[in-house]
Design a protein around this motif. Structure first.
Motif, PDB file in Angstrom:
ATOM      1  N   SER A  30       0.800  -1.211   0.000  1.00 34.40           N
ATOM      2  CA  SER A  30       0.000   0.000   0.000  1.00 34.40           C
ATOM      3  C   SER A  30       0.837   1.267   0.000  1.00 34.40           C
ATOM      4  CB  SER A  30      -0.938   0.013   1.209  1.00 34.40           C
ATOM      5  OG  SER A  30      -0.191  -0.017   2.397  1.00 34.40           O
ATOM      6  N   SER A  31       2.117   1.167   0.250  1.00 31.37           N
ATOM      7  CA  SER A  31       2.978   2.351   0.263  1.00 31.37           C
ATOM      8  C   SER A  31       3.779   2.507  -1.018  1.00 31.37           C
ATOM      9  CB  SER A  31       3.934   2.291   1.448  1.00 31.37           C
ATOM     10  OG  SER A  31       4.809   1.184   1.326  1.00 31.37           O
ATOM     11  N   ASN A  32       3.627   1.586  -1.949  1.00 34.55           N
ATOM     12  CA  ASN A  32       4.405   1.615  -3.186  1.00 34.55           C
ATOM     13  C   ASN A  32       3.606   2.121  -4.382  1.00 34.55           C
ATOM     14  OD1 ASN A  32       5.729  -1.128  -1.757  1.00 34.55           O
ATOM     15  ND2 ASN A  32       7.177   0.276  -2.744  1.00 34.55           N
ATOM     16  N   PRO A  33       4.194   3.022  -5.159  1.00 36.94           N
ATOM     17  CA  PRO A  33       3.619   3.278  -6.481  1.00 36.94           C
ATOM     18  C   PRO A  33       3.681   1.975  -7.287  1.00 36.94           C
ATOM     19  CG  PRO A  33       5.303   4.895  -5.944  1.00 36.94           C
ATOM     20  CD  PRO A  33       5.399   3.821  -4.919  1.00 36.94           C
ATOM     21  N   MET A  34       2.690   1.755  -8.122  1.00 38.25           N
ATOM     22  CA  MET A  34       2.655   0.541  -8.935  1.00 38.25           C
ATOM     23  C   MET A  34       2.581   0.926 -10.406  1.00 38.25           C
ATOM     24  SD  MET A  34       2.847  -1.918  -6.766  1.00 38.25           S
ATOM     25  CE  MET A  34       2.454  -3.323  -7.825  1.00 38.25           C
ATOM     26  N   GLY A  35       3.182   0.091 -11.217  1.00 36.29           N
ATOM     27  CA  GLY A  35       3.189   0.370 -12.645  1.00 36.29           C
ATOM     28  C   GLY A  35       2.879  -0.858 -13.465  1.00 36.29           C
ATOM     29  N   TRP A  36       2.456  -0.620 -14.685  1.00 35.06           N
ATOM     30  CA  TRP A  36       2.298  -1.658 -15.688  1.00 35.06           C
ATOM     31  C   TRP A  36       3.239  -1.328 -16.845  1.00 35.06           C
ATOM     32  CZ3 TRP A  36      -0.377  -6.125 -15.210  1.00 35.06           C
ATOM     33  CH2 TRP A  36      -1.365  -6.216 -14.211  1.00 35.06           C
ATOM     34  N   PHE A  37       3.918  -2.335 -17.296  1.00 37.37           N
ATOM     35  CA  PHE A  37       4.810  -2.223 -18.437  1.00 37.37           C
ATOM     36  C   PHE A  37       4.503  -3.362 -19.393  1.00 37.37           C
ATOM     37  CE2 PHE A  37       7.863   0.963 -16.909  1.00 37.37           C
ATOM     38  CZ  PHE A  37       7.522   1.006 -15.568  1.00 37.37           C
ATOM     39  N   ARG A  38       4.977  -3.250 -20.614  1.00 37.03           N
ATOM     40  CA  ARG A  38       4.790  -4.341 -21.566  1.00 37.03           C
ATOM     41  C   ARG A  38       6.025  -4.484 -22.448  1.00 37.03           C
ATOM     42  NH1 ARG A  38       0.011  -1.625 -25.356  1.00 37.03           N
ATOM     43  NH2 ARG A  38       1.342  -0.098 -26.446  1.00 37.03           N
ATOM     44  N   GLN A  39       6.179  -5.692 -22.961  1.00 36.71           N
ATOM     45  CA  GLN A  39       7.313  -5.966 -23.830  1.00 36.71           C
ATOM     46  C   GLN A  39       6.869  -6.869 -24.961  1.00 36.71           C
ATOM     47  OE1 GLN A  39      10.768  -7.497 -21.784  1.00 36.71           O
ATOM     48  NE2 GLN A  39      12.109  -6.840 -23.451  1.00 36.71           N
ATOM     49  N   ALA A  40       7.011  -6.360 -26.161  1.00 37.99           N
ATOM     50  CA  ALA A  40       6.705  -7.129 -27.354  1.00 37.99           C
ATOM     51  C   ALA A  40       7.971  -7.819 -27.854  1.00 37.99           C
ATOM     52  CB  ALA A  40       6.131  -6.215 -28.434  1.00 37.99           C
ATOM     53  N   PRO A  41       7.839  -8.886 -28.616  1.00 30.56           N
ATOM     54  CA  PRO A  41       9.027  -9.591 -29.112  1.00 30.56           C
ATOM     55  C   PRO A  41       9.963  -8.656 -29.875  1.00 30.56           C
ATOM     56  CG  PRO A  41       7.079 -10.902 -29.508  1.00 30.56           C
ATOM     57  CD  PRO A  41       6.602  -9.564 -29.016  1.00 30.56           C
ATOM     58  N   GLY A  42      11.230  -8.696 -29.514  1.00 35.90           N
ATOM     59  CA  GLY A  42      12.228  -7.887 -30.191  1.00 35.90           C
ATOM     60  C   GLY A  42      12.245  -6.431 -29.811  1.00 35.90           C
ATOM     61  N   LYS A  43      11.421  -6.053 -28.839  1.00 36.84           N
ATOM     62  CA  LYS A  43      11.364  -4.652 -28.420  1.00 36.84           C
ATOM     63  C   LYS A  43      11.725  -4.515 -26.959  1.00 36.84           C
ATOM     64  CE  LYS A  43       7.930  -3.137 -31.819  1.00 36.84           C
ATOM     65  NZ  LYS A  43       6.651  -2.385 -32.009  1.00 36.84           N
TER      66      LYS A  43
END
Length: 122
Positions: A30-43
């Motif tokens: 509850s004290s941490n900022p949270m993020g979403w990231f993504r990775q496509a093949p070769g990127k």
């Protein structure tokens, strides 16, 4: 230490919706900022969205703004990514991550889930 487990990925058609979940274990969630990231093949891994600990501030990559919505439920130790109007270019492995600061930078996020595959067919 916080451990993260993503779920909700899958194979969908363009225009469909998915909701990703990221369940955390650990009392510091509850004290941490949270993020979403993504990775496509070769990127490289790229920023998708982030949310402050209190959910007061959110941030989105331009490519998903207006289509994706990040939220969190600190009582359930879970962060969500609602993805609407999906496009083939959204195809990637999606990772949630916990950070030390509210940021778009991969380097500011110290703990990561294993990722969940999202595939959008045209």
């Amino acid at each position: 230490q916080v451990q993260l487990v993503e779920s909700g990925g899958g194979l969908v058609q363009a225009g469909d919706s998915l909701r990703l979940s990221c369940a955390a274990s650990g009392r510091t969630f509850s004290s941490n900022p949270m993020g979403w990231f993504r990775q496509a093949p070769g990127k490289e891994r790229e920023f998708v969205s982030a949310i402050t600990p209190s959910s007061g501030i959110t941030s989105y990559a331009d490519s998903v703004k207006g289509r994706f919505t990040v939220s969190r439920d600190n009582a359930k130790l879970t962060v969500y990514l609602q993805m609407n109007s999906l496009k083939p270019e959204d195809t990637a492995v999606y990772y949630c991550a916990g950070g030390s600061r509210f940021s778009r930078n991969v380097a500011d996020f110290g703990f990561w889930g294993q990722g969940t595959q999202v595939t959008v067919s045209s």
